[in-house]
Structure formats: structure tokens, C-alpha cells
Design a protein around this motif. Structure first.
Motif, mmCIF file in Angstrom:
data_model
loop_
_atom_site.group_PDB
_atom_site.id
_atom_site.type_symbol
_atom_site.label_atom_id
_atom_site.label_comp_id
_atom_site.label_asym_id
_atom_site.label_seq_id
_atom_site.Cartn_x
_atom_site.Cartn_y
_atom_site.Cartn_z
ATOM 1 N N THR A 7 0.722 -0.978 0.288
ATOM 2 C CA THR A 7 -0.090 -0.011 -0.050
ATOM 3 C C THR A 7 1.071 1.279 0.272
ATOM 4 O OG1 THR A 7 0.106 0.359 2.279
ATOM 5 C CG2 THR A 7 -1.743 -1.291 1.219
ATOM 6 N N THR A 8 0.784 2.438 -0.315
ATOM 7 C CA THR A 8 1.198 4.061 0.037
ATOM 8 C C THR A 8 -0.162 4.227 0.292
ATOM 9 O OG1 THR A 8 2.120 3.253 -2.341
ATOM 10 C CG2 THR A 8 2.007 5.947 -1.652
ATOM 11 N N ARG A 9 0.726 5.528 1.324
ATOM 12 C CA ARG A 9 -0.164 5.978 1.814
ATOM 13 C C ARG A 9 -0.134 8.043 1.688
ATOM 14 N NH1 ARG A 9 -3.073 5.667 7.023
ATOM 15 N NH2 ARG A 9 -3.432 7.931 8.040
ATOM 16 N N LEU A 10 -1.517 8.283 0.899
ATOM 17 C CA LEU A 10 -1.917 9.597 0.397
ATOM 18 C C LEU A 10 -3.246 9.770 0.683
ATOM 19 C CD1 LEU A 10 -0.879 8.115 -3.396
ATOM 20 C CD2 LEU A 10 0.811 9.668 -2.468
ATOM 21 N N THR A 11 -3.265 11.196 0.485
ATOM 22 C CA THR A 11 -4.354 11.686 0.450
ATOM 23 C C THR A 11 -5.550 11.460 0.108
ATOM 24 O OG1 THR A 11 -4.213 13.811 -0.116
ATOM 25 C CG2 THR A 11 -3.435 13.979 2.108
ATOM 26 N N VAL A 12 -6.991 11.832 -0.102
ATOM 27 C CA VAL A 12 -7.944 10.695 -0.793
ATOM 28 C C VAL A 12 -7.494 11.668 -2.389
ATOM 29 C CG1 VAL A 12 -9.966 11.122 -2.124
ATOM 30 C CG2 VAL A 12 -9.844 10.090 0.513
ATOM 31 N N ALA A 13 -7.538 12.928 -2.883
ATOM 32 C CA ALA A 13 -6.915 14.225 -2.894
ATOM 33 C C ALA A 13 -5.579 13.575 -4.349
ATOM 34 C CB ALA A 13 -6.925 15.314 -3.121
ATOM 35 N N GLN A 14 -5.059 13.121 -3.509
ATOM 36 C CA GLN A 14 -3.275 13.255 -4.131
ATOM 37 C C GLN A 14 -3.949 11.666 -4.744
ATOM 38 O OE1 GLN A 14 -0.780 12.619 -0.528
ATOM 39 N NE2 GLN A 14 -1.053 15.052 -0.759
ATOM 40 N N ALA A 15 -4.343 10.375 -4.063
ATOM 41 C CA ALA A 15 -4.767 9.438 -4.590
ATOM 42 C C ALA A 15 -5.408 9.039 -5.839
ATOM 43 C CB ALA A 15 -4.813 8.528 -3.971
ATOM 44 N N LEU A 16 -6.298 10.436 -5.991
ATOM 45 C CA LEU A 16 -7.294 10.761 -7.282
ATOM 46 C C LEU A 16 -6.579 11.034 -8.710
ATOM 47 C CD1 LEU A 16 -10.049 10.614 -8.858
ATOM 48 C CD2 LEU A 16 -10.739 12.921 -7.558
ATOM 49 N N VAL A 17 -5.401 11.960 -7.894
ATOM 50 C CA VAL A 17 -4.888 12.968 -8.930
ATOM 51 C C VAL A 17 -3.775 11.593 -9.758
ATOM 52 C CG1 VAL A 17 -2.933 14.586 -9.627
ATOM 53 C CG2 VAL A 17 -4.588 15.006 -7.968
ATOM 54 N N ARG A 18 -3.364 10.476 -8.720
ATOM 55 C CA ARG A 18 -2.351 9.382 -9.185
ATOM 56 C C ARG A 18 -3.012 8.577 -9.974
ATOM 57 N NH1 ARG A 18 2.198 6.608 -5.379
ATOM 58 N NH2 ARG A 18 1.758 5.308 -7.638
ATOM 59 N N PHE A 19 -4.118 8.391 -9.592
ATOM 60 C CA PHE A 19 -5.197 6.854 -10.323
ATOM 61 C C PHE A 19 -5.288 7.744 -12.106
ATOM 62 C CE2 PHE A 19 -9.203 5.746 -11.723
ATOM 63 C CZ PHE A 19 -9.706 4.845 -11.706
ATOM 64 N N LEU A 20 -5.872 9.202 -11.999
ATOM 65 C CA LEU A 20 -6.515 9.481 -13.158
ATOM 66 C C LEU A 20 -5.108 9.675 -13.943
ATOM 67 C CD1 LEU A 20 -8.200 12.828 -11.845
ATOM 68 C CD2 LEU A 20 -9.700 10.468 -12.476
ATOM 69 N N ALA A 21 -4.171 10.086 -13.738
ATOM 70 C CA ALA A 21 -3.041 9.803 -14.147
ATOM 71 C C ALA A 21 -2.391 8.694 -15.279
ATOM 72 C CB ALA A 21 -1.678 10.689 -13.477
ATOM 73 N N ALA A 22 -2.915 7.593 -14.621
ATOM 74 C CA ALA A 22 -2.537 6.237 -14.760
ATOM 75 C C ALA A 22 -3.638 5.918 -16.026
ATOM 76 C CB ALA A 22 -2.463 5.217 -13.825
ATOM 77 N N GLN A 23 -4.710 6.186 -16.501
ATOM 78 C CA GLN A 23 -5.899 6.134 -16.815
ATOM 79 C C GLN A 23 -5.459 6.153 -18.510
ATOM 80 O OE1 GLN A 23 -8.421 4.344 -15.090
ATOM 81 N NE2 GLN A 23 -6.444 4.801 -13.599
ATOM 82 N N TYR A 24 -5.652 5.300 -19.297
ATOM 83 C CA TYR A 24 -5.714 5.675 -21.043
ATOM 84 C C TYR A 24 -6.943 4.578 -21.436
ATOM 85 C CZ TYR A 24 -0.978 6.348 -19.741
ATOM 86 O OH TYR A 24 0.713 6.792 -19.560
ATOM 87 N N THR A 25 -6.733 4.986 -22.394
ATOM 88 C CA THR A 25 -8.385 4.649 -23.609
ATOM 89 C C THR A 25 -7.134 3.701 -24.990
ATOM 90 O OG1 THR A 25 -8.784 6.199 -25.107
ATOM 91 C CG2 THR A 25 -10.236 6.250 -23.702
#
Length: 630
Positions: A7-25
Motif C-alpha cells: 500500500t501507499t499512504r496518500l490523501t484522497v485527493a493525491q490518490a485521485l490525481v495519481r489514479f487519473l494519470a494512469a488511465q488510458y483509452t
């Protein structure tokens, strides 16, 4: 024993930004980022959450500073449309007015089936600060905030009230954004305390994900029936909608039309599906369409809709498709639209479905008669002569009409130019007159016809296609609604071009008002007269000076000759540039051709003023021609 998940400890906002940066179509083997950047205006509801996260992970998520929340959504939508719905932007706001300003943009995105991710801040999930600044207190429900206004205009809505709830919410948001049937505005409301709360996130949440945008083919039974009705038709007509562009089905449509000889008319969203000079292209259809397309529509025995929603402008409020026994074949990826007008549905991706239809009809050697081809080809040539007459300016040293303004730009543009418009009198003129030279040159937002869309959308398009010349065509009414993103274009050096047309009021609604007995009341930008009406002298508003005050270079043009020179100079410019021109009122010689089909705007049933009485008589005649296609 199960191995422990890292796991990685992040805030909800930090996790969301990291998640969005890893999404592709991915579609047709081409892969790209789903969320290309984030727009934001910060307030107490998002500055310490998403604001901090975007600083923390700025290398992973590009950021654009907006000036108005609605216009940020428009910019994201422009980017998404230019990106064929395969990539979009996110938009973050504070709570309160920042969040409610998103509603209009969200409605536009959803109406037009264009993806955009909205991330408004929200009130405290823990209720410890209650009511927080800008909170709407609802006595009958403690879990309602102003963000709930986004529910009816969003294709997916969730409020993330606990950190772990972000995982399923984010995954569902990506699913909807990438679904060609469901896509539109997606809202994740983020309480401001939850944004800043830390959590131990499973590292799998941040792994790259690729969302495949599917191209479903047709059901064999539906395909066979579609082939049968096409072969039986004597006067078929294709109506190409925005789904042709979303699917990148332009080449498939051209092959289908060339194989069968069937003419292609286009909606506002579908214009450019074929080049204007393609033999089967007959121009826009409906209330703002060409005489060629509308006459074909009136006499068609089969209407083949491809990726169209059949709005009232397309159907002329159900008066246009008038032939006895006319039938509809609707190729659409959305079953809801496939069944419209009691049509025979062919539920499939536009490119896939057209390819299957072409192959099946080639087997039978099917083609319309030569007489039908000659008929629409000759009508098309006559219409092009009318366009030439509208564009022509015999006296280059006089003030231009609006069609002559378009003619000057049309003469300059090539297939690399993109023109953007949404509201006013320009959409009607453009649909009739503009000669689209490439699949994405004609960018009309007419599903919601939202004033203020053009300038921010131009920024979005330019970000998606920096090599293109991008023109925002704006009337004075629209400009006054939302000019603020000019500052963003100047700040970031986004070299959009604005063609600002001054005609002293709401020209389109003024004409409509006159036709329905409203006598142009409240539609002109003029001083008030002694009788309290707005019929005095034009207001001395200098919109060009306003543009310049926001930092954009302005070229003023007073005549047709000066307009041509200014447009050429603006097109060469590598900085944001505006061409300002004041137009003459259109007349019967140089104005645009009148509407070739009706549009239902109900007229007062009881009135004493002669204009309204006459308008009602005409209205009743038109209403009598309406039919329900059952």
C-alpha cells in the motif's frame, strides 16, 4: 495464508490525481491518456485537497487555470470532441457557486454525449463545520448539497464520503467516460475534509489501466432487414449525425455513399462527414438546411439515420419527412436513438455498421437510379450558385454582411482550419453556407446551443490539435456572455483566433421574435426609447477595446477589403488574435437564404396586435402538416 497487499499512504485527493494519470483509452490499436489535464479554480472547498495534490503530482497531471467554472467545462468538452471522445479533461471547483457554475457545462456535455470529469468540492462529510461557508442548508435532508444540482445533468454521479469509497467511484467514473453509449458529464463530489484525509491505498489502484472503446457490429437479423429495406427504396436519403465523427466513420460513409449512390445530408453535428464537394454530399438538413437536402427529405421513402438523435431542427419539428409511407433505418450505437421515429434499428458502431452494409449491398450490386443521382446533383449545383451569391461582395470597400464575413473566411480557410460556433444567427448561416473541407473543420455545438461556448471550446480544441488554425466565431451577444477565457489563452500562449461579429444584439432571436409576433422586443442592444422599449440608438459598446483590455491582439476591419486582410493576418499569427468587424443587416440580395423548413416555436393563441395574429395563422398552417411517424 494470503500475501499482504502493498500500500501507499496518500490523501484522497493525491490518490485521485495519481489514479487519473494512469488511465488510458484504446481504439483501433491507438492508445492515449484518458484524462489529459485538469482545469481548476480554487476556493476553500478544494484548495487544500485537490489543489495541494496537483502541486504534489504536477509532473503527472498538467494544469490549466480557468476564469469561469462553466467555461472550464466548455474547454474540456472542446478538447474531448477534437480528441474523438478518447481523451478529455477534468475540472475541479470549490463548493457553492463554483460547483453550481458547472451545471450548464455539464448539461452541454451530456446532451452532446461528450465526456468530461467534474470534481467539485463539497461540504464536510463529518458535519463538524455545519453549516460551512456557502453551504445550502436543506431542513428535510442532511445529505444534500448544491452539488446535487449536477445529478440530472450527469451520466454518473457519486459523493465520496469515505476514503475507501473513492476506489469503486473512480472505476465507475472511468467506465462511463469511455462508454460510447453512456458517456457525458461524470461527477465525483468530494467533501473538503475527505479530500485531505489520508488512507493506505492498494498499489494496484495506481496501476495503468487501458479502457478499450468498443466497436460493436450489427446483429445479423437487423443487418439482413436493413439490407432488404435499402434495396426496396427508390428515393433513400442518408442523414449523417455526430456519431459519424465520434466513430471516425467518415471514410466508411463515403464508401457506402459511393457504392450505392445514396445522397448524404448532415445535421449540425454531422456536417463535414463528407467534404462539401463530394458528389453525394447535399449539405445540411432541417430548419437550417439547404434547399437540396430538404427537398430530398420531403420526398424520401427511406431515411437512413447514421449516428443522429433526430432533434427538432433536423426533422423540422416532424414536418420535413413528408412522403407517404416513409420509413426510417437508424444505425446508432445507442438503442434509445436507434428506435426513434418508429425506425428499424441497426444497433452498432457507425463505422462497423456502415462497413457491413456496404459489403452486403455490394454482393447484390445495389445502386440507386441514374435519374435520382442526376436530380440531386443538379440541385446541389444550383444551391452552390446561391452560396456564391451570398458570399460575393461586389463592393469591397463597404461594410460586409454576415454571409460575406463567412465568405471571406471560407476563401481563406483550408482543411487545417477548425471553425467553432454554438449560438445566435451564425449556426443557421454556417449550416447552409459553410463549405466543410475536412472531417473536423466544422465544430458546431448545437445540441445545447450554449452561448459562451465558442472561446473556451476553441482553447480546448487548440490544446488537442496545436498544429491547427482554430477559429471561434462569436457574435456580440455571445461574447458578452463569457469572454473571460481570453485571459487564459493569453496567459498560456494558446494561439486561438476569434472572429467577433458586432450586429448590436441578438440577431437570431430578433428574427425569430419578429416571425412569431414578438416584434423583436428585448432583442436589440440599444438605448431605451420614450416608450420604454429598446429601440433607440445602438449602444456605444466597444467590444474590440474590451478584447484588447484582456490582453489579446485585436485587428479592426470596417470593410470587406479590410476584413480579408485582417483574417489573413490573424491566420498567420502565432499569438492569440481577434478580428473585429461590424456587419450590415442582411437584405434580400446579400443575406442568407431563408429557412428551407419549419421549426416549431409556439405562437400566442390569443392576441390583439396584428403581428401576433398573423403569426398565429401561419403557425396553425404549419402545425397542420406535422405527423407522427408510427
Amino acid at each position: 495464508m494470503t500475501a499482504q497487499t502493498s500500500t501507499t499512504r496518500l490523501t484522497v485527493a493525491q490518490a485521485l490525481v495519481r489514479f487519473l494519470a494512469a488511465q488510458y483509452t484504446e481504439r483501433d490499436g491507438v492508445r492515449q491518456r484518458l484524462i489529459g489535464a485538469t482545469w481548476g479554480i480554487f476556493g476553500h472547498g478544494n484548495v487544500a485537497g485537490l489543489g495541494q495534490a496537483l502541486v504534489e503530482y504536477g509532473d503527472d497531471m498538467p494544469f490549466h487555470q480557468g476564469r469561469n467554472e462553466q467555461s472550464m467545462v466548455h474547454a474540456a468538452v472542446g478538447y474531448a470532441r477534437q480528441s474523438n471522445r478518447l481523451s478529455t479533461h477534468a475540472v475541479t471547483t470549490s463548493i457553492g457557486p463554483g460547483a453550481t457554475n458547472l451545471v450548464t457545462g455539464a448539461a452541454l456535455a451530456t446532451v452532446n454525449h461528450l465526456p468530461v470529469l467534474l470534481l467539485p468540492g463539497d461540504i464536510f462529510a463529518t458535519r463538524v463545520a455545519d453549516p460551512v461557508l456557502q453551504q445550502l442548508e436543506v431542513p428535510y435532508a442532511g445529505d444534500v448539497s448544491v452539488n446535487d444540482t449536477l445529478r440530472p445533468v450527469s451520466r454518473y454521479f457519486d459523493r465520496v464520503t469515505r476514503p475507501e469509497a473513492l476506489i469503486p467511484a473512480a472505476l465507475q467514473a472511468m467506465r462511463v467516460l469511455t462508454d460510447p453509449v453512456e458517456t457525458g458529464a461524470v461527477t465525483l463530489a468530494l467533501p473538503q475534509d475527505v479530500q485531505a484525509e489520508a488512507y493506505d491505498w492498494p498499489d494496484e489502484f495506481f496501476a495503468e489501466r487501458t479502457w478499450v472503446v468498443r466497436r460493436p457490429g450489427a446483429d445479423p437479423t437487423e443487418l439482413a432487414e436493413a439490407v432488404r429495406v435499402i434495396r426496396a427504396a427508390r428515393r433513400p436519403l442518408i442523414v449523417a449525425g455526430g456519431g459519424v465523427h465520434h466513430s471516425r466513420a467518415e471514410e466508411a460513409l463515403a464508401e457506402f455513399a459511393e457504392t450505392t449512390g445514396i445522397p448524404v445530408a448532415s445535421t449540425q453535428a454531422g456536417k463535414g462527414s463528407l467534404r462539401y464537394d463530394h458528389p453525394q454530399d447535399v449539405g445540411g438538413v432541417g430548419h437550417t438546411g439547404t434547399a437540396t437536402a430538404d427537398e430530398l427529405a420531403r420526398t424520401a421513402d427511406l431515411v437512413i439515420g447514421v449516428g443522429t438523435r433526430y432533434t427538432d431542427f433536423t426533422t423540422a419539428s416532424n414536418t420535413l419527412f413528408a412522403a407517404d409511407g416513409v420509413r426510417f433505418l437508424n444505425l446508432n450505437i445507442a438503442p434509445y436513438d436507434g428506435h426513434k421515429l418508429a425506425g428499424l434499428p441497426l444497433v452498432a458502431d457507425a463505422r462497423s455498421g456502415l462497413g457491413e452494409l456496404t459489403a452486403a449491398l455490394q454482393t447484390h450490386g445495389h445502386r440507386v437510379t441514374d435519374a435520382y443521382v442526376t436530380e440531386y446533383s443538379e440541385d446541389k449545383e444550383r444551391w452552390e450558385q446561391r452560396v456564391d451569391a451570398c458570399y460575393e461582395a461586389e463592393e469591397p470597400d463597404v461594410r460586409p454582411t454576415q454571409p460575406q464575413v463567412l465568405g471571406a473566411l471560407d476563401a481563406l480557410a483550408d482543411e487545417s482550419d477548425v471553425i467553432i460556433n454554438a449560438a445566435g444567427s451564425l449556426p443557421g448561416d454556417l449550416h447552409k453556407l459553410w463549405r466543410a473541407r475536412s472531417r473536423d473543420q466544422y465544430h458546431l455545438e448545437y445540441g445545447y446551443s450554449c452561448m459562451g461556448y465558442e472561446i473556451p471550446a476553441a482553447i480546448g480544441v487548440k490544446l488537442a490539435a496545436p498544429e491547427r488554425n482554430v477559429w471561434a466565431l462569436v457574435g456580440d451577444g455571445t461574447y458578452l456572455m463569457m469572454p473571460t477565457e481570453i485571459v487564459t489563452a493569453v496567459q498560456e500562449g494558446i494561439a486561438i483566433k476569434i472572429l467577433l461579429v458586432q450586429n448590436h444584439g441578438y440577431a437570431s432571436i430578433g428574427g425569430l421574435s419578429e416571425s412569431v409576433g414578438g416584434e423583436r422586443f428585448g432583442t436589440a442592444y440599444r438605448y431605451t426609447s420614450d416608450d420604454g422599449t429598446f429601440t433607440g440608438a445602438p449602444l456605444p459598446v466597444d467590444l474590440a477595446a474590451n478584447v484588447a483590455s484582456l490582453g489579446m491582439r485585436v485587428l479592426r476591419a470596417k470593410t470587406v477589403r479590410e476584413l480579408r486582410e485582417a483574417l489573413a493576418e490573424a491566420r498567420r499569427a502565432d499569438t492569440p488574435t481577434c478580428v473585429y468587424v461590424e456587419t450590415e443587416t442582411a437584405d434580400t440580395v446579400s443575406g442568407p437564404p431563408p429557412a428551407q423548413a419549419w421549426w416549431d416555436v409556439p405562437v400566442a393563441e390569443t392576441a390583439t396586435r396584428p403581428s401576433a395574429v398573423k403569426a398565429r395563422e401561419l403557425y396553425e398552417r404549419h402545425v397542420s402538416t406535422r405527423r407522427r411517424h408510427l
